[in-house]
Write a protein that holds these residues in place. Structure first.
Motif, PDB file in Angstrom:
ATOM      1  N   GLN A  13       0.716  -1.121   0.092  1.00 38.38           N
ATOM      2  CA  GLN A  13       0.010   0.121   0.242  1.00 38.38           C
ATOM      3  C   GLN A  13       0.795   1.258  -0.113  1.00 38.38           C
ATOM      4  O   GLN A  13       1.917   1.097   0.422  1.00 38.38           O
ATOM      5  CB  GLN A  13      -0.810   0.054   1.081  1.00 38.38           C
ATOM      6  CG  GLN A  13      -2.025  -1.139   1.067  1.00 38.38           C
ATOM      7  CD  GLN A  13      -2.945  -0.882   2.425  1.00 38.38           C
ATOM      8  OE1 GLN A  13      -2.651  -0.208   3.099  1.00 38.38           O
ATOM      9  NE2 GLN A  13      -4.320  -1.291   2.045  1.00 38.38           N
ATOM     10  N   ALA A  14       0.174   2.301  -0.351  1.00 41.63           N
ATOM     11  CA  ALA A  14       1.040   3.556  -0.338  1.00 41.63           C
ATOM     12  C   ALA A  14       1.443   3.908   0.940  1.00 41.63           C
ATOM     13  O   ALA A  14       0.636   3.582   1.723  1.00 41.63           O
ATOM     14  CB  ALA A  14       0.220   4.836  -0.931  1.00 41.63           C
ATOM     15  N   GLY A  15       2.800   4.501   1.015  1.00 39.09           N
ATOM     16  CA  GLY A  15       2.933   4.957   2.435  1.00 39.09           C
ATOM     17  C   GLY A  15       4.097   3.750   2.997  1.00 39.09           C
ATOM     18  O   GLY A  15       4.642   3.753   4.028  1.00 39.09           O
ATOM     19  N   GLY A  16       3.993   2.409   2.482  1.00 39.11           N
ATOM     20  CA  GLY A  16       4.712   1.107   2.923  1.00 39.11           C
ATOM     21  C   GLY A  16       5.916   1.077   2.208  1.00 39.11           C
ATOM     22  O   GLY A  16       6.402   1.987   1.748  1.00 39.11           O
ATOM     23  N   SER A  17       6.723   0.128   2.736  1.00 36.02           N
ATOM     24  CA  SER A  17       8.093  -0.300   2.673  1.00 36.02           C
ATOM     25  C   SER A  17       8.350  -1.476   1.885  1.00 36.02           C
ATOM     26  O   SER A  17       7.364  -2.438   2.221  1.00 36.02           O
ATOM     27  CB  SER A  17       8.761   0.031   3.880  1.00 36.02           C
ATOM     28  OG  SER A  17       8.901   1.148   4.423  1.00 36.02           O
ATOM     29  N   LEU A  86       6.571   4.430   0.119  1.00 37.07           N
ATOM     30  CA  LEU A  86       6.155   4.181  -1.517  1.00 37.07           C
ATOM     31  C   LEU A  86       5.188   4.722  -1.972  1.00 37.07           C
ATOM     32  O   LEU A  86       3.944   5.377  -1.192  1.00 37.07           O
ATOM     33  CB  LEU A  86       6.160   2.829  -1.638  1.00 37.07           C
ATOM     34  CG  LEU A  86       7.331   1.925  -1.556  1.00 37.07           C
ATOM     35  CD1 LEU A  86       7.375   0.764  -1.377  1.00 37.07           C
ATOM     36  CD2 LEU A  86       7.996   2.078  -3.022  1.00 37.07           C
ATOM     37  N   LYS A  87       5.149   5.285  -3.275  1.00 32.55           N
ATOM     38  CA  LYS A  87       3.772   5.935  -3.876  1.00 32.55           C
ATOM     39  C   LYS A  87       3.514   5.199  -4.859  1.00 32.55           C
ATOM     40  O   LYS A  87       4.090   4.187  -5.523  1.00 32.55           O
ATOM     41  CB  LYS A  87       4.491   7.406  -4.442  1.00 32.55           C
ATOM     42  CG  LYS A  87       4.910   8.291  -3.116  1.00 32.55           C
ATOM     43  CD  LYS A  87       5.489   9.468  -3.904  1.00 32.55           C
ATOM     44  CE  LYS A  87       6.186  10.500  -2.767  1.00 32.55           C
ATOM     45  NZ  LYS A  87       6.651  11.554  -3.586  1.00 32.55           N
ATOM     46  N   PRO A  88       2.207   5.315  -5.474  1.00 31.02           N
ATOM     47  CA  PRO A  88       1.737   4.618  -6.656  1.00 31.02           C
ATOM     48  C   PRO A  88       2.617   4.782  -8.018  1.00 31.02           C
ATOM     49  O   PRO A  88       2.589   3.715  -8.561  1.00 31.02           O
ATOM     50  CB  PRO A  88       0.289   5.310  -6.741  1.00 31.02           C
ATOM     51  CG  PRO A  88      -0.276   5.530  -5.509  1.00 31.02           C
ATOM     52  CD  PRO A  88       1.255   6.072  -4.696  1.00 31.02           C
TER      53      PRO A  88
END
Length: 124
Positions: A13-17, A86-88
């Motif tokens: 998901q966005a924001g994850g690593s 992370l971003k889309p």
């Protein structure tokens, strides 16, 4: 002849690593610059991050600076790409590549050994 095998991709998901790994064999890993390239659908392949053979100097594309960290463990013959926040738009196939010592480490044509690629998908 250097063989490279990437691992660690997936869906996040966005924001994850995620942390990508690149295991090298068949050559003297110490004397290679390492790069992480990425290619999104319909876009050209870009150099996201690179590290000089000694491991002391790194380079990042503006789009990933401050979020991604490249590293190189010569004892383990492995390069890494730690990806945070992370971003889309980070969705792409990620490839690790090796360029020999003495070549221009920021010039994509210097990279003459490539892994098979690993998919990274970031959902919004």
């Amino acid at each position: 002849q250097v063989q490279l095998v990437e691992s660690g991709g997936g869906l996040v998901q966005a924001g994850g690593s995620l942390r990508l790994s690149c295991a090298a064999s068949g050559g003297t890993f110490t004397f290679y610059h390492m790069g992480w390239f990425r290619q999104a659908p319909g876009k050209e392949r870009e150099l996201a991050a690179a590290i000089r053979w000694s491991g002391g100097i790194t380079h990042y594309a503006d789009s990933v600076k401050g979020r991604f960290t490249i590293s190189k463990d010569n004892a383990k013959n492995t390069a890494y790409l730690q990806m945070n926040s992370l971003k889309p738009e980070d969705t792409a196939v990620y490839y690790c590549a090796a360029a020999p010592y003495g070549s221009s480490w920021l010039a994509p044509p210097s990279y003459n050994y490539w892994g098979q690629g690993t998919q990274v998908t970031v959902s919004s």
